[in-house]
Design a protein around this motif. Structure first.
Motif, PDB file in Angstrom:
ATOM      1  N   ILE A   8       0.834  -0.740   0.016  1.00 27.35           N
ATOM      2  CA  ILE A   8       0.072  -0.070   0.073  1.00 27.35           C
ATOM      3  C   ILE A   8       0.533   0.892  -0.120  1.00 27.35           C
ATOM      4  CG2 ILE A   8      -1.773   1.306   1.385  1.00 27.35           C
ATOM      5  CD1 ILE A   8      -2.876  -1.055   0.556  1.00 27.35           C
ATOM      6  N   GLU A   9       1.182   2.172  -1.006  1.00 22.86           N
ATOM      7  CA  GLU A   9       1.823   3.234  -1.033  1.00 22.86           C
ATOM      8  C   GLU A   9       1.127   4.373  -0.716  1.00 22.86           C
ATOM      9  OE1 GLU A   9       2.867   3.048  -5.283  1.00 22.86           O
ATOM     10  OE2 GLU A   9       4.408   2.482  -4.807  1.00 22.86           O
ATOM     11  N   SER A  10      -0.390   4.517  -1.133  1.00 21.61           N
ATOM     12  CA  SER A  10      -1.072   5.810  -0.292  1.00 21.61           C
ATOM     13  C   SER A  10      -2.030   5.805   0.177  1.00 21.61           C
ATOM     14  CB  SER A  10      -0.751   7.372  -0.721  1.00 21.61           C
ATOM     15  OG  SER A  10      -1.149   7.290  -1.764  1.00 21.61           O
ATOM     16  N   VAL A  11      -2.606   6.173   0.865  1.00 17.62           N
ATOM     17  CA  VAL A  11      -5.011   6.637   0.783  1.00 17.62           C
ATOM     18  C   VAL A  11      -4.712   7.945   0.777  1.00 17.62           C
ATOM     19  CG1 VAL A  11      -6.246   5.365   2.364  1.00 17.62           C
ATOM     20  CG2 VAL A  11      -4.248   3.920   2.140  1.00 17.62           C
ATOM     21  N   ALA A  12      -5.104   7.987   0.052  1.00 20.88           N
ATOM     22  CA  ALA A  12      -5.972   9.424  -0.037  1.00 20.88           C
ATOM     23  C   ALA A  12      -6.766   9.893   0.557  1.00 20.88           C
ATOM     24  CB  ALA A  12      -5.842  10.200  -1.377  1.00 20.88           C
ATOM     25  N   PRO A  13      -6.904  10.970   1.199  1.00 18.95           N
ATOM     26  CA  PRO A  13      -8.061  11.531   2.214  1.00 18.95           C
ATOM     27  C   PRO A  13      -9.963  10.657   1.758  1.00 18.95           C
ATOM     28  CG  PRO A  13      -6.869  13.425   1.340  1.00 18.95           C
ATOM     29  CD  PRO A  13      -6.677  12.270   0.977  1.00 18.95           C
ATOM     30  N   PHE A  14     -10.008  11.040   0.064  1.00 18.88           N
ATOM     31  CA  PHE A  14     -11.053  10.936  -0.632  1.00 18.88           C
ATOM     32  C   PHE A  14     -11.105   9.293  -0.910  1.00 18.88           C
ATOM     33  CE2 PHE A  14      -7.791  13.013  -3.701  1.00 18.88           C
ATOM     34  CZ  PHE A  14      -7.564  11.838  -3.942  1.00 18.88           C
ATOM     35  N   GLY A  15      -9.979   8.560  -0.346  1.00 21.94           N
ATOM     36  CA  GLY A  15     -10.478   7.254  -0.587  1.00 21.94           C
ATOM     37  C   GLY A  15      -9.595   6.358  -1.883  1.00 21.94           C
ATOM     38  N   MET A  16      -8.757   6.731  -2.460  1.00 24.11           N
ATOM     39  CA  MET A  16      -8.082   7.092  -3.318  1.00 24.11           C
ATOM     40  C   MET A  16      -6.632   5.804  -3.217  1.00 24.11           C
ATOM     41  SD  MET A  16      -6.313   7.460  -6.960  1.00 24.11           S
ATOM     42  CE  MET A  16      -5.163   8.071  -6.935  1.00 24.11           C
ATOM     43  N   VAL A  17      -6.360   4.987  -2.846  1.00 21.07           N
ATOM     44  CA  VAL A  17      -5.844   3.809  -2.832  1.00 21.07           C
ATOM     45  C   VAL A  17      -4.863   3.749  -3.861  1.00 21.07           C
ATOM     46  CG1 VAL A  17      -5.082   1.784  -1.853  1.00 21.07           C
ATOM     47  CG2 VAL A  17      -7.010   2.875  -1.151  1.00 21.07           C
ATOM     48  N   THR A  18      -3.066   3.592  -3.537  1.00 14.18           N
ATOM     49  CA  THR A  18      -2.272   3.576  -4.809  1.00 14.18           C
ATOM     50  C   THR A  18      -1.284   2.380  -3.940  1.00 14.18           C
ATOM     51  OG1 THR A  18      -2.099   5.916  -5.386  1.00 14.18           O
ATOM     52  CG2 THR A  18      -0.475   4.791  -6.376  1.00 14.18           C
ATOM     53  N   VAL A  19      -1.246   1.070  -5.250  1.00 12.19           N
ATOM     54  CA  VAL A  19      -0.772   0.193  -4.510  1.00 12.19           C
ATOM     55  C   VAL A  19       0.395  -0.469  -5.722  1.00 12.19           C
ATOM     56  CG1 VAL A  19      -2.651  -1.582  -3.334  1.00 12.19           C
ATOM     57  CG2 VAL A  19      -2.296  -1.149  -5.763  1.00 12.19           C
ATOM     58  N   SER A  20       1.045  -1.109  -5.258  1.00 12.02           N
ATOM     59  CA  SER A  20       2.290  -1.620  -5.956  1.00 12.02           C
ATOM     60  C   SER A  20       2.561  -2.942  -6.109  1.00 12.02           C
ATOM     61  CB  SER A  20       3.473  -0.824  -5.539  1.00 12.02           C
ATOM     62  OG  SER A  20       4.603  -1.335  -5.837  1.00 12.02           O
ATOM     63  N   PRO A  21       2.182  -3.487  -6.529  1.00 14.58           N
ATOM     64  CA  PRO A  21       2.459  -5.034  -7.277  1.00 14.58           C
ATOM     65  C   PRO A  21       4.245  -5.538  -7.155  1.00 14.58           C
ATOM     66  CG  PRO A  21       1.011  -3.870  -8.548  1.00 14.58           C
ATOM     67  CD  PRO A  21       2.004  -3.218  -8.292  1.00 14.58           C
ATOM     68  N   VAL A  22       4.201  -5.747  -5.391  1.00 14.29           N
ATOM     69  CA  VAL A  22       5.376  -6.591  -5.415  1.00 14.29           C
ATOM     70  C   VAL A  22       6.076  -7.760  -6.205  1.00 14.29           C
ATOM     71  CG1 VAL A  22       6.432  -8.813  -3.544  1.00 14.29           C
ATOM     72  CG2 VAL A  22       4.850  -7.460  -2.161  1.00 14.29           C
ATOM     73  N   GLY A  23       7.044  -7.383  -6.519  1.00 20.16           N
ATOM     74  CA  GLY A  23       8.089  -7.822  -7.175  1.00 20.16           C
ATOM     75  C   GLY A  23       8.039  -6.906  -9.206  1.00 20.16           C
TER      76      GLY A  23
END
Lengths: 229, 229
Positions: B186-201
């Motif tokens: 989980i890279e970031s969770v923005a206040p308006f709910g957007m989640v930025t993720v980075s698949p491992v590898g």
DNA sequence: GCATGGTGTTAGATGGGGCTAACTATTAAT
DNA sequence: ATTAATAGTTAGCCCCATCTAACACCATGC
């Protein structure tokens, strides 16, 4: 888009029309075939007509239009590929495949049918030996040979096709491993039509009443010009 | 025997009832879910009631009876096994399996379903990570974890389930190979709910709008007591 | 060439699943 | 506590596929 009920009628018309070499199919034939009453068949014939799937002439049956034939052929292809898949992958017996395929043929997508065909290497016949229409809905035209009752005693015959109409007959035959590709020697043909055969390589006589023998089609391989089959 | 239409309603009721922890399901929910009008849903609720598939109370929704639940569970099992089979054997994508399974689930026999299960070695989850009811229609109870939006930044999470409701979302996710079993940071969770993720590898950031992140369920594996999953 | 049986069609009803329009409960807001 | 808004139901219609009962066509036999 035809309803699945309309599809059933179209396929039935196709099958009877094919069986009788393109002759018009009468409402009563369909009523019998599908187990509905005569008026129901009549009314469906006019629905099919108004959707341009058949040309219907009162008191004189119907023939499929091009569109109607396409619908029917798609179903036949779906049905026969399903049967082939069920037999090849899941060990269904000849006598078991019919019902499953009859239900699924209406609901399987072209995409999945293509997957089945691909997985099976585009077979040209189903487990009963009936031809499978191609993806573009051409029917490979394939000799069906003759009914077993037509052969002389002593002939050796390879089974090409087993009619799939009667599950009891299919079960009898498949229990005795009389299926397409099986080679049989005709031991005797009785006057009342019973044929006794002996599968090549098995020391066994199998009696086939006329009704059964007429559902099995084969080609002679003793003095035939197509041993290649 | 319920009609296939009744089956659709029963499955829909089951799904909503499950989603809302057993709460009564209202006619309007079903009308929305199945895309029919409110009166149609009302009338089907009373048909279902008179066939003892639900207990329906006017103005207060319905709950499935035991019989209704069995019908629904059979469909869910059929559906999920079909999805698994299509994915495993024919390379269907997560976003493609739904429609095919939705049609076939009503028409496939118990026998063929058993064949699929057998061929797949009795899987317990489908390609979206949803649990597959057993042959005796028990639902294996399996932690679903939490929605991605619930995790703190920096956590590493393994995807357990991807909700199959929206094909567009599924396509987005499966294009980016975010499917069950995938590990994500989980890279970031923005206040308006957007989640930025980075698949491992993979050296890639994938932004997931709130609506999407809420459809993805996972479990933390950094400081979890079930690394075994 | 006309009666008669058989085959096929029309008429009218039914049940399932859907719709719109009109009405009634329930809930929330003042 | 009323009332307005929303949610849910009833009434009445339609279409599809089916049925039974009654009627029409047709192909014979005589």
């Amino acid at each position: 888009m035809p309803s699945t009920v309309m599809e059933d009628y179209l396929k039935a018309i196709y099958e009877l029309q094919t069986e009788y070499n393109g002759a018009r199919v009468r409402t009563s034939q369909i009523a019998d075939y599908l187990g509905v009453t005569a008026p129901t068949a009549t009314s469906m014939f006019s629905t099919l007509e108004s959707n341009d799937y058949v040309e219907y002439e009162k008191y004189n049956g119907a023939v499929l239009t091009e569109a109607g034939e396409q619908v029917a052929l798609r179903l036949v292809r779906n049905h026969r590929l399903l049967e082939t898949y069920l037999t090849a992958k899941f060990g269904y017996r000849l006598s078991d495949v019919h019902d499953e395929a009859d239900r699924l043929e209406h609901h399987i997508s072209d995409r999945l049918v293509a997957c089945l065909a691909d997985e099976l290497d585009d077979p040209t016949t189903d487990p009963h030996g009936a031809p499978i229409p191609t993806a573009s809905l051409d029917v490979p035209d394939r000799p069906r040979g003759n009914q077993l009752s037509a052969f002389a005693e002593g002939k050796t015959v390879v089974v090409l096709e087993v009619d799939d109409r009667d599950d009891g007959v299919l079960e009898y035959l498949s229990n005795r491993q009389i299926v397409p590709e099986t080679a049989l020697t005709i031991e005797s043909v009785a006057p009342f039509g019973m044929v006794t055969v002996s599968p090549v390589g098995r020391d066994e006589s199998v009696p086939l009443p006329a009704d059964v023998a007429n559902l099995v089609w084969g080609a002679s391989i003793t003095n035939s010009d197509r041993e290649g089959i």
